[in-house]
Design an enzyme around this catalytic site. Sequence first.
Site, PDB file in Angstrom:
ATOM      1  N   GLY A 140       0.792  -1.222   0.000  1.00  0.00           N
ATOM      2  CA  GLY A 140       0.000   0.000   0.000  1.00  0.00           C
ATOM      3  C   GLY A 140       0.822   1.267   0.000  1.00  0.00           C
ATOM      4  N   ARG A 141       2.093   1.168   0.365  1.00  0.00           N
ATOM      5  CA  ARG A 141       2.965   2.344   0.364  1.00  0.00           C
ATOM      6  C   ARG A 141       4.393   1.996  -0.037  1.00  0.00           C
ATOM      7  NH1 ARG A 141       5.213   3.229   6.231  1.00  0.00           N
ATOM      8  NH2 ARG A 141       4.871   1.185   7.134  1.00  0.00           N
TER       9      ARG A 141
ATOM     10  N   ARG B 124      14.659  -0.572   1.349  1.00  0.00           N
ATOM     11  CA  ARG B 124      14.863  -1.837   2.067  1.00  0.00           C
ATOM     12  C   ARG B 124      15.421  -2.884   1.113  1.00  0.00           C
ATOM     13  NH1 ARG B 124       9.712  -4.101   5.003  1.00  0.00           N
ATOM     14  NH2 ARG B 124       8.979  -4.454   2.886  1.00  0.00           N
TER      15      ARG B 124
ATOM     16  N   ASP C  24       1.055 -11.367   7.045  1.00  0.00           N
ATOM     17  CA  ASP C  24       1.592 -10.576   5.936  1.00  0.00           C
ATOM     18  C   ASP C  24       2.904  -9.901   6.316  1.00  0.00           C
ATOM     19  OD1 ASP C  24      -0.543  -9.112   7.512  1.00  0.00           O
ATOM     20  OD2 ASP C  24       0.422  -7.408   6.546  1.00  0.00           O
ATOM     21  N   ASN C  25       3.305  -9.995   7.583  1.00  0.00           N
ATOM     22  CA  ASN C  25       4.598  -9.465   8.023  1.00  0.00           C
ATOM     23  C   ASN C  25       5.620 -10.565   8.275  1.00  0.00           C
ATOM     24  OD1 ASN C  25       3.532  -6.869   7.978  1.00  0.00           O
ATOM     25  ND2 ASN C  25       3.004  -6.873  10.144  1.00  0.00           N
TER      26      ASN C  25
ATOM     27  N   ASP D  62       9.258  -6.088   8.154  1.00  0.00           N
ATOM     28  CA  ASP D  62       8.202  -5.096   8.402  1.00  0.00           C
ATOM     29  C   ASP D  62       8.184  -4.604   9.843  1.00  0.00           C
ATOM     30  OD1 ASP D  62       7.347  -4.827   5.855  1.00  0.00           O
ATOM     31  OD2 ASP D  62       5.473  -5.897   6.086  1.00  0.00           O
TER      32      ASP D  62
END
Length: 486
Positions: free
Chosen positions: A92-93, A176, A252-253, A262
Site C-alpha cells: 500500500g505504500r 529496504r 503478511d509481516n 516489516d
Amino acid sequence: MKSLDQLTFDNRFARLGDTFSTQVLPEPIADPRLVVASTSAMALLDLDPTEAEQPVFAELFSGHKLWEEADPRAMVYSGHQFGSYNPRLGDGRGLLLGEVRNDAGEHWDLHLKGAGQTPYSRMGDGRAVLRSSIREFLASEALHALGIPSSRALCVIGSSTPVWRETRESAAMLLRLAQSHVRFGHFEYFYYTKQPEQQRLLIDHVLEQHYPECHDAEQPYLAMFRSIVERNAELIARWQAYGFCHGVMNTDNMSILGITFDFGPYAFLDDFDANFICNHSDDRGRYSYANQVPIAHWNLSALAQALTTVIEVEALKEALGLFLPLYQAHYLDLMRRRLGLTTAEDDDMALVERLLQRMQSGGVDYTLFFRRLGEQPVGEALEVVRNDFVDLAGFDAWGADYLARCQREPGNAEGRRARMHAVNPLYVLRNYLAQKAIEAAEAGDYSEVRRLHQVLEKPFEEQPGMQAYAERPPEWGKHLEISCSS
C-alpha cells in the site's frame, strides 16, 4: 566497487506477471535529502560508499529518478491481521523497484517504502513518515549486527512533503533490501482466492530462487516448508534470547525466508517482563514478548493451510511439529552461550527459567545483566549484579547453582569473559534512544541518527565516548507509546 548506474537488474518476480503485482511508478517527495545510509548494506549491491554523497543517490531513492532497467511493482497479498483474515492487502505504500544481481551472484530486492499510492493503499496516502523510516532503518541494521536474521536498510531520504497522521509530519522514503519480499500472505492470497495455477507458479518461483537445495528432495514442496519451519524456529529463538519484540506478527509481516520483516512498534526489553507488550494498539497482548513463540507457530499453521493444495495434510502437521523442539534447542543453545556455558547439562533449561523468574520479579535490565555477568570472575560478577534484584535470597540460591555450574566448565576467567562479551551486547536499540534521534532528525539534525547507527553496528565492542548509549534508560524511556501508525 560500483556506481549507481552500474547496477545489474534481473527482475525475476516482475516476470511472474500482472497477477502477482501491479506496475506503479513512485511518487516523488519534495526537496529530498539524505538522512542516513548504511555502507554495509550498500556493499551487498557492490556499491561504492561514496555514492551516498552524490545528488543522484537521494534522487533515486526519493522517486525523482529511476533506472531504465527497473520495473517498479506493487505486490499483492493477503494475511491474518491480529488473528482475523484480511482478503486483500498488498504493497500500500511500498514498491519493489527491481532485483539487483551482485558480483557474487546474489539477488537483492530494492524495495522503496513510502513511494506513494498503489492499488492496494486502501484509502491511505501511500506515504511513510520520517520517524517510522528511521525506526525501521535502525532496527534492520541493529538486528543484523546482533546476528538476528533481518531485512536490511540501505538509506532513509527525508523531505519537506507534509503528511498527516495524529499530527503533521514529514514524508520520507526508506530503501529496504531483502533477497525476497514474498510473505506468508502471498500464499494465503492465492489459496483463498482459489487460483491454484498462480499459487503453484509462486511456489515454484520460491523453490527455484530461494530454496534450490530442496529441489531434488523426494517431496520438494514439503522439504521447502520444513526449511521455512526450521528458519523461523531459529529466528524466534534469537528474538527471545535477545529480548526483541516485533509487535505486529501478522502473517503478511512474516517473510518466506525466515527473516525479521516489516518493522513497526518494535522494542527491545529494558526491564525483563515476559508479558511486555510493545505495541500500544495491541490491547489484548496477542503479540506480547511471551506470545511470540506460539504466534510464530500459529502463523506457520496458516501458511501450512495455504499449502494443503500441494502438500498432504499429515506431512504438513509432521513438519509443523518440528517447530517447538527446534525453537527450544536453538533458544537453550543461545542462553547457554549468554551465560558463558560451553557444555550441556540436563538442568540447564531449569537454570535459565529460574533466572528469568527472578528477573521478572525484580525489574532487572535484561541486556545489562548479561553484559555485567561476564565482566568479572563468576563470584565477583554475581556480587555486582545481585544489587539489581529484589528477592536477594532467591537470587543467592540461583547464584550458588550458577557458580557450581560454571566451576564444572573448562577454561579460565579470561576466556569466559571473551566468550560472553562476544554474544552479550553492550549496546541495543532501546526505544528512548531511537526517540531522541528521531526528535533531532525532525528538527533537521541527522547527526544523532547517524551516530546511533554507528554505535549499533558494533554492539558487542566497547566504544570510547559512547557510554551514554549503554546506560539503563530513564523512567520516561521505559514507557514510550509506540503504535502501528506510520
